[in-house]
Motif scaffolding. Sequence first.
Motif, mmCIF file in Angstrom:
data_model
loop_
_atom_site.group_PDB
_atom_site.id
_atom_site.type_symbol
_atom_site.label_atom_id
_atom_site.label_comp_id
_atom_site.label_asym_id
_atom_site.label_seq_id
_atom_site.Cartn_x
_atom_site.Cartn_y
_atom_site.Cartn_z
ATOM 1 N N CYS A 1 -5.483 1.456 -6.223
ATOM 2 C CA CYS A 1 -4.349 2.394 -6.183
ATOM 3 C C CYS A 1 -4.342 3.174 -4.868
ATOM 4 O O CYS A 1 -3.277 3.408 -4.280
ATOM 5 N N ASP A 2 -5.521 3.572 -4.381
ATOM 6 C CA ASP A 2 -5.604 4.316 -3.119
ATOM 7 C C ASP A 2 -5.072 3.515 -1.937
ATOM 8 O O ASP A 2 -4.613 4.082 -0.953
ATOM 9 N N LEU A 3 -5.153 2.197 -2.036
ATOM 10 C CA LEU A 3 -4.719 1.336 -0.935
ATOM 11 C C LEU A 3 -3.236 1.005 -0.976
ATOM 12 O O LEU A 3 -2.698 0.473 0.002
ATOM 13 N N VAL A 4 -2.575 1.318 -2.074
ATOM 14 C CA VAL A 4 -1.133 1.022 -2.154
ATOM 15 C C VAL A 4 -0.279 2.279 -2.351
ATOM 16 O O VAL A 4 0.934 2.207 -2.293
ATOM 17 N N VAL B 1 3.061 -4.423 2.411
ATOM 18 C CA VAL B 1 2.030 -5.165 3.146
ATOM 19 C C VAL B 1 1.527 -4.337 4.327
ATOM 20 O O VAL B 1 0.321 -4.247 4.562
ATOM 21 N N GLU B 2 2.455 -3.707 5.044
ATOM 22 C CA GLU B 2 2.064 -2.851 6.167
ATOM 23 C C GLU B 2 1.343 -1.598 5.676
ATOM 24 O O GLU B 2 0.366 -1.159 6.292
ATOM 25 N N LEU B 3 1.822 -1.013 4.581
ATOM 26 C CA LEU B 3 1.179 0.164 4.004
ATOM 27 C C LEU B 3 -0.256 -0.148 3.600
ATOM 28 O O LEU B 3 -1.184 0.597 3.920
ATOM 29 N N PHE B 4 -0.442 -1.279 2.912
ATOM 30 C CA PHE B 4 -1.777 -1.680 2.484
ATOM 31 C C PHE B 4 -2.699 -1.838 3.691
ATOM 32 O O PHE B 4 -3.810 -1.318 3.709
ATOM 33 N N GLY B 5 -2.236 -2.530 4.713
ATOM 34 C CA GLY B 5 -3.039 -2.745 5.916
ATOM 35 C C GLY B 5 -3.402 -1.445 6.605
ATOM 36 O O GLY B 5 -4.534 -1.260 7.053
ATOM 37 N N SER B 6 -2.451 -0.535 6.677
ATOM 38 C CA SER B 6 -2.693 0.763 7.286
ATOM 39 C C SER B 6 -3.745 1.547 6.511
ATOM 40 O O SER B 6 -4.624 2.188 7.102
ATOM 41 N N LYS B 7 -3.677 1.482 5.193
ATOM 42 C CA LYS B 7 -4.656 2.180 4.354
ATOM 43 C C LYS B 7 -6.043 1.546 4.495
ATOM 44 O O LYS B 7 -7.044 2.252 4.548
ATOM 45 N N VAL B 8 -6.102 0.225 4.562
ATOM 46 C CA VAL B 8 -7.386 -0.456 4.753
ATOM 47 C C VAL B 8 -8.018 0.022 6.054
ATOM 48 O O VAL B 8 -9.195 0.397 6.096
ATOM 49 N N ARG B 9 -7.239 0.024 7.134
ATOM 50 C CA ARG B 9 -7.748 0.475 8.438
ATOM 51 C C ARG B 9 -8.214 1.931 8.359
ATOM 52 O O ARG B 9 -9.287 2.280 8.874
ATOM 53 N N HIS B 10 -7.427 2.785 7.707
ATOM 54 C CA HIS B 10 -7.778 4.202 7.578
ATOM 55 C C HIS B 10 -9.135 4.376 6.887
ATOM 56 O O HIS B 10 -10.016 5.067 7.396
ATOM 57 N N PHE B 11 -9.297 3.750 5.711
ATOM 58 C CA PHE B 11 -10.540 3.910 4.962
ATOM 59 C C PHE B 11 -11.719 3.219 5.647
ATOM 60 O O PHE B 11 -12.848 3.698 5.575
ATOM 61 N N ARG B 12 -11.453 2.100 6.341
ATOM 62 C CA ARG B 12 -12.527 1.423 7.083
ATOM 63 C C ARG B 12 -13.057 2.330 8.189
ATOM 64 O O ARG B 12 -14.268 2.507 8.343
ATOM 65 N N ALA C 1 -10.927 -3.152 -1.692
ATOM 66 C CA ALA C 1 -11.035 -1.818 -2.285
ATOM 67 C C ALA C 1 -12.476 -1.532 -2.702
ATOM 68 O O ALA C 1 -13.012 -0.450 -2.425
ATOM 69 N N HIS C 2 -13.101 -2.496 -3.344
ATOM 70 C CA HIS C 2 -14.489 -2.322 -3.786
ATOM 71 C C HIS C 2 -15.417 -2.097 -2.590
ATOM 72 O O HIS C 2 -16.276 -1.212 -2.610
ATOM 73 N N ALA C 3 -15.235 -2.885 -1.540
ATOM 74 C CA ALA C 3 -16.076 -2.757 -0.348
ATOM 75 C C ALA C 3 -15.893 -1.403 0.333
ATOM 76 O O ALA C 3 -16.829 -0.881 0.945
#
Length: 70
Positions: free
Chosen positions: A63-66, A4-15, A55-57
């Motif tokens: 896969c990139d987000l997890v 859950v933390e990894l996913f959130g961190s990746k979302v923030r990174h790509f955003r 991911a789409h947005a």
Amino acid sequence: MDIVELFGSKVRHFRKLRQLSQDELAELCGLHRTYVGSVERGERNITLVNAEKIAHALSVSLCDLVKNND
């Protein structure tokens, strides 16, 4: 770091990489800004449907987000 933390961190990174605010990402996903913020902080165990929307947005694969790059 759990998934859950990894996913959130990746979302923030790509955003941030795409220079989007949380408001802008939320609008692209059809989700609420506070929801996106709680995802980024690892406070939400979200559904696959919402993970796919994010991911789409962000124009990345789910896969990139997890994927753990350690």
